[in-house]
Scaffold this motif. Structure first.
Motif, PDB file in Angstrom:
ATOM      1  N   GLU A  86       4.273  -1.372  -8.682  1.00  0.00           N
ATOM      2  CA  GLU A  86       4.245  -1.657 -10.286  1.00  0.00           C
ATOM      3  C   GLU A  86       3.766  -3.095 -10.198  1.00  0.00           C
ATOM      4  O   GLU A  86       3.125  -3.632 -11.061  1.00  0.00           O
ATOM      5  CB  GLU A  86       5.553  -1.613 -10.744  1.00  0.00           C
ATOM      6  N   PHE A  87       4.394  -4.115  -9.276  1.00  0.00           N
ATOM      7  CA  PHE A  87       4.084  -5.373  -9.565  1.00  0.00           C
ATOM      8  C   PHE A  87       2.528  -5.703  -9.249  1.00  0.00           C
ATOM      9  O   PHE A  87       1.794  -6.336  -9.711  1.00  0.00           O
ATOM     10  CB  PHE A  87       5.009  -6.500  -8.458  1.00  0.00           C
ATOM     11  N   LYS A  88       1.978  -4.885  -8.109  1.00  0.00           N
ATOM     12  CA  LYS A  88       0.711  -5.053  -7.817  1.00  0.00           C
ATOM     13  C   LYS A  88      -0.165  -4.683  -8.811  1.00  0.00           C
ATOM     14  O   LYS A  88      -1.284  -5.305  -8.916  1.00  0.00           O
ATOM     15  CB  LYS A  88       0.420  -4.436  -6.379  1.00  0.00           C
ATOM     16  N   LYS A  89       0.090  -3.363  -9.451  1.00  0.00           N
ATOM     17  CA  LYS A  89      -0.882  -2.937 -10.756  1.00  0.00           C
ATOM     18  C   LYS A  89      -0.919  -4.073 -11.638  1.00  0.00           C
ATOM     19  O   LYS A  89      -1.945  -3.847 -12.311  1.00  0.00           O
ATOM     20  CB  LYS A  89      -0.089  -1.504 -11.192  1.00  0.00           C
ATOM     21  N   ALA A  90       0.252  -4.495 -11.861  1.00  0.00           N
ATOM     22  CA  ALA A  90       0.425  -5.542 -13.189  1.00  0.00           C
ATOM     23  C   ALA A  90      -0.168  -6.928 -12.663  1.00  0.00           C
ATOM     24  O   ALA A  90      -0.134  -7.752 -13.507  1.00  0.00           O
ATOM     25  CB  ALA A  90       1.982  -5.673 -13.273  1.00  0.00           C
ATOM     26  N   GLY A  91      -0.713  -7.150 -11.360  1.00  0.00           N
ATOM     27  CA  GLY A  91      -1.208  -8.405 -11.076  1.00  0.00           C
ATOM     28  C   GLY A  91      -0.358  -9.239 -10.856  1.00  0.00           C
ATOM     29  O   GLY A  91      -0.467 -10.556 -10.997  1.00  0.00           O
ATOM     30  N   ARG A  92       1.084  -9.167 -10.644  1.00  0.00           N
ATOM     31  CA  ARG A  92       2.038 -10.111 -10.485  1.00  0.00           C
ATOM     32  C   ARG A  92       2.193 -10.453  -8.653  1.00  0.00           C
ATOM     33  O   ARG A  92       3.132  -9.718  -8.394  1.00  0.00           O
ATOM     34  CB  ARG A  92       3.411  -9.721 -11.122  1.00  0.00           C
ATOM     35  N   GLU A  93       1.291 -11.258  -8.402  1.00  0.00           N
ATOM     36  CA  GLU A  93       1.346 -11.563  -6.918  1.00  0.00           C
ATOM     37  C   GLU A  93       2.652 -12.218  -6.579  1.00  0.00           C
ATOM     38  O   GLU A  93       3.233 -11.818  -5.430  1.00  0.00           O
ATOM     39  CB  GLU A  93       0.276 -12.182  -6.280  1.00  0.00           C
ATOM     40  N   ASP A  94       3.146 -12.885  -7.279  1.00  0.00           N
ATOM     41  CA  ASP A  94       4.289 -13.803  -7.031  1.00  0.00           C
ATOM     42  C   ASP A  94       5.697 -12.757  -6.944  1.00  0.00           C
ATOM     43  O   ASP A  94       6.304 -12.795  -6.051  1.00  0.00           O
ATOM     44  CB  ASP A  94       4.584 -14.699  -8.186  1.00  0.00           C
ATOM     45  N   LEU A  95       5.722 -11.681  -7.702  1.00  0.00           N
ATOM     46  CA  LEU A  95       6.751 -10.823  -7.636  1.00  0.00           C
ATOM     47  C   LEU A  95       6.587  -9.792  -6.369  1.00  0.00           C
ATOM     48  O   LEU A  95       7.546  -9.452  -5.830  1.00  0.00           O
ATOM     49  CB  LEU A  95       6.851 -10.167  -8.828  1.00  0.00           C
ATOM     50  N   ALA A  96       5.232  -9.431  -6.195  1.00  0.00           N
ATOM     51  CA  ALA A  96       4.959  -8.524  -5.164  1.00  0.00           C
ATOM     52  C   ALA A  96       5.410  -9.149  -3.901  1.00  0.00           C
ATOM     53  O   ALA A  96       5.871  -8.468  -2.864  1.00  0.00           O
ATOM     54  CB  ALA A  96       3.312  -8.390  -5.071  1.00  0.00           C
ATOM     55  N   THR A  97       4.883 -10.382  -3.553  1.00  0.00           N
ATOM     56  CA  THR A  97       5.316 -11.324  -2.322  1.00  0.00           C
ATOM     57  C   THR A  97       6.736 -11.226  -2.147  1.00  0.00           C
ATOM     58  O   THR A  97       7.421 -10.873  -0.945  1.00  0.00           O
ATOM     59  CB  THR A  97       4.882 -12.692  -2.379  1.00  0.00           C
ATOM     60  N   GLN A  98       7.556 -11.589  -3.380  1.00  0.00           N
ATOM     61  CA  GLN A  98       9.149 -11.416  -3.178  1.00  0.00           C
ATOM     62  C   GLN A  98       9.567 -10.113  -2.784  1.00  0.00           C
ATOM     63  O   GLN A  98      10.422  -9.925  -1.960  1.00  0.00           O
ATOM     64  CB  GLN A  98       9.659 -11.899  -4.626  1.00  0.00           C
ATOM     65  N   ALA A  99       9.057  -8.962  -3.248  1.00  0.00           N
ATOM     66  CA  ALA A  99       9.318  -7.435  -3.058  1.00  0.00           C
ATOM     67  C   ALA A  99       8.950  -7.349  -1.546  1.00  0.00           C
ATOM     68  O   ALA A  99       9.845  -6.658  -0.967  1.00  0.00           O
ATOM     69  CB  ALA A  99       8.716  -6.729  -3.847  1.00  0.00           C
ATOM     70  N   GLU A 100       8.033  -7.773  -1.081  1.00  0.00           N
ATOM     71  CA  GLU A 100       7.493  -7.423   0.442  1.00  0.00           C
ATOM     72  C   GLU A 100       8.552  -8.392   1.342  1.00  0.00           C
ATOM     73  O   GLU A 100       9.030  -7.740   2.325  1.00  0.00           O
ATOM     74  CB  GLU A 100       6.261  -8.165   0.566  1.00  0.00           C
ATOM     75  N   ALA A 101       9.096  -9.460   0.818  1.00  0.00           N
ATOM     76  CA  ALA A 101       9.985 -10.095   1.386  1.00  0.00           C
ATOM     77  C   ALA A 101      11.490  -9.460   1.550  1.00  0.00           C
ATOM     78  O   ALA A 101      12.033  -9.177   2.626  1.00  0.00           O
ATOM     79  CB  ALA A 101      10.202 -11.479   1.108  1.00  0.00           C
ATOM     80  N   GLU A 102      11.609  -8.695   0.467  1.00  0.00           N
ATOM     81  CA  GLU A 102      12.960  -7.985   0.418  1.00  0.00           C
ATOM     82  C   GLU A 102      12.828  -6.757   1.164  1.00  0.00           C
ATOM     83  O   GLU A 102      13.767  -6.243   1.809  1.00  0.00           O
ATOM     84  CB  GLU A 102      13.214  -7.779  -1.195  1.00  0.00           C
ATOM     85  N   ILE A 103      11.637  -6.336   1.078  1.00  0.00           N
ATOM     86  CA  ILE A 103      11.559  -4.954   2.040  1.00  0.00           C
ATOM     87  C   ILE A 103      11.837  -5.091   3.658  1.00  0.00           C
ATOM     88  O   ILE A 103      12.188  -4.421   4.059  1.00  0.00           O
ATOM     89  CB  ILE A 103      10.284  -4.496   1.706  1.00  0.00           C
ATOM     90  N   GLU A 104      11.006  -6.248   3.949  1.00  0.00           N
ATOM     91  CA  GLU A 104      11.319  -6.764   5.317  1.00  0.00           C
ATOM     92  C   GLU A 104      13.057  -6.793   5.601  1.00  0.00           C
ATOM     93  O   GLU A 104      13.526  -6.238   6.758  1.00  0.00           O
ATOM     94  CB  GLU A 104      10.755  -8.044   5.723  1.00  0.00           C
TER      95      GLU A 104
END
Length: 147
Positions: A66-84
């Protein structure tokens, strides 16, 4: 050491090391475990804790999309770190090839021939791969192998 004890130790070390991402993820996991235990008046074992972590991982992956669809790269980066961080607490994930072998074996075990047998196949596969594979991927592989 149980998974809950490991989470407690990791929380302490992330606080000492000022690792805010890990601290927030571990806190979220521990809160989810505590909430489930209080709601159901049970003490969770490691396999049940893994189920909760897998659920949180799925939610975070959905949020990432959803973050990527919305163009929110800041939140997408944070979510990727959380996934790891979440992946650290799950068993080693099966590769798509390993998963496909399990799917094919289960289809032949069950004697499935059509999509009508999907529920039976899925209920047979899920205990075998508990916490080590995404249900959506399993579903796709079953559909592909039944056609």
């Amino acid at each position: 050491m149980s998974l809950k004890q490991k989470l407690q130790e990791d929380l302490k070390s992330s606080m000492k090391n000022k690792d805010n991402t890990k601290k927030s993820v571990v806190t979220l996991i521990r809160a989810s475990i505590k909430q489930f235990e209080v709601d159901n008046r049970v003490e969770l074992d490691d396999s049940q804790v893994i189920d909760i972590i897998a659920k949180l991982l799925k939610q975070t992956k959905d949020s990432l999309n959803e973050f990527k669809k919305a163009g929110r790269e800041d939140l997408a980066t944070q979510a990727e770190a959380e996934i790891e961080v979440l992946k650290e607490y799950l068993p080693q994930q099966l590769s798509e090839e390993e998963l496909n072998e399990i799917v094919i074996a289960t289809i032949s075990e069950v004697g499935a021939t059509s999509m009508k047998d999907m529920k039976q196949i899925m209920s047979s596969i899920m205990p075998k791969v508990k916490g080590r594979a995404d249900g959506k991927l399993i579903n796709e592989l079953v559909r592909k192998n039944l056609q």
